[in-house]
Scaffold this motif. Sequence first.
Motif, PDB file in Angstrom:
ATOM      1  N   LEU A 264       0.836  -1.214   0.000  1.00 26.42           N
ATOM      2  CA  LEU A 264       0.000   0.000   0.000  1.00 26.42           C
ATOM      3  C   LEU A 264       0.863   1.254   0.000  1.00 26.42           C
ATOM      4  CD1 LEU A 264      -2.829  -0.910   2.554  1.00 26.42           C
ATOM      5  CD2 LEU A 264      -3.017  -0.674   0.073  1.00 26.42           C
ATOM      6  N   ASP A 265       1.945   1.243   0.775  1.00 29.25           N
ATOM      7  CA  ASP A 265       2.822   2.411   0.864  1.00 29.25           C
ATOM      8  C   ASP A 265       3.465   2.715  -0.493  1.00 29.25           C
ATOM      9  OD1 ASP A 265       3.844   4.406   2.757  1.00 29.25           O
ATOM     10  OD2 ASP A 265       5.803   3.519   2.324  1.00 29.25           O
ATOM     11  N   ALA A 266       3.845   1.673  -1.238  1.00 25.02           N
ATOM     12  CA  ALA A 266       4.474   1.854  -2.545  1.00 25.02           C
ATOM     13  C   ALA A 266       3.504   2.459  -3.564  1.00 25.02           C
ATOM     14  CB  ALA A 266       5.010   0.522  -3.057  1.00 25.02           C
TER      15      ALA A 266
END
Length: 87
Positions: free
Chosen positions: A68-70
């Motif tokens: 999700l962060d990427a």
Amino acid sequence: GKTISVVTNDGRNIVGALRGFDQTTNLILEDCHERIFSTTMPMQQEPLGLYIIRGDNIAVVGEVDPALDARLNLESIRAPPTKPVLH
């Protein structure tokens, strides 16, 4: 180690790989950076490298989902800086 996000009592947001902790919740983070938010500029990431955060300065700790962060477009994020924790 797992990637975590730490919000400190003074409102800083620090993200890095958890390498260790002790009984007073002092944290050792590796390859970490501070995410600096502004309403007028894109979010900035300031590299910190190996970093120790004292347990008495931690407000919130959470695990970061790398997938999700990427997917986040960090350049598009505008937000007011986090205010310090008041006790």
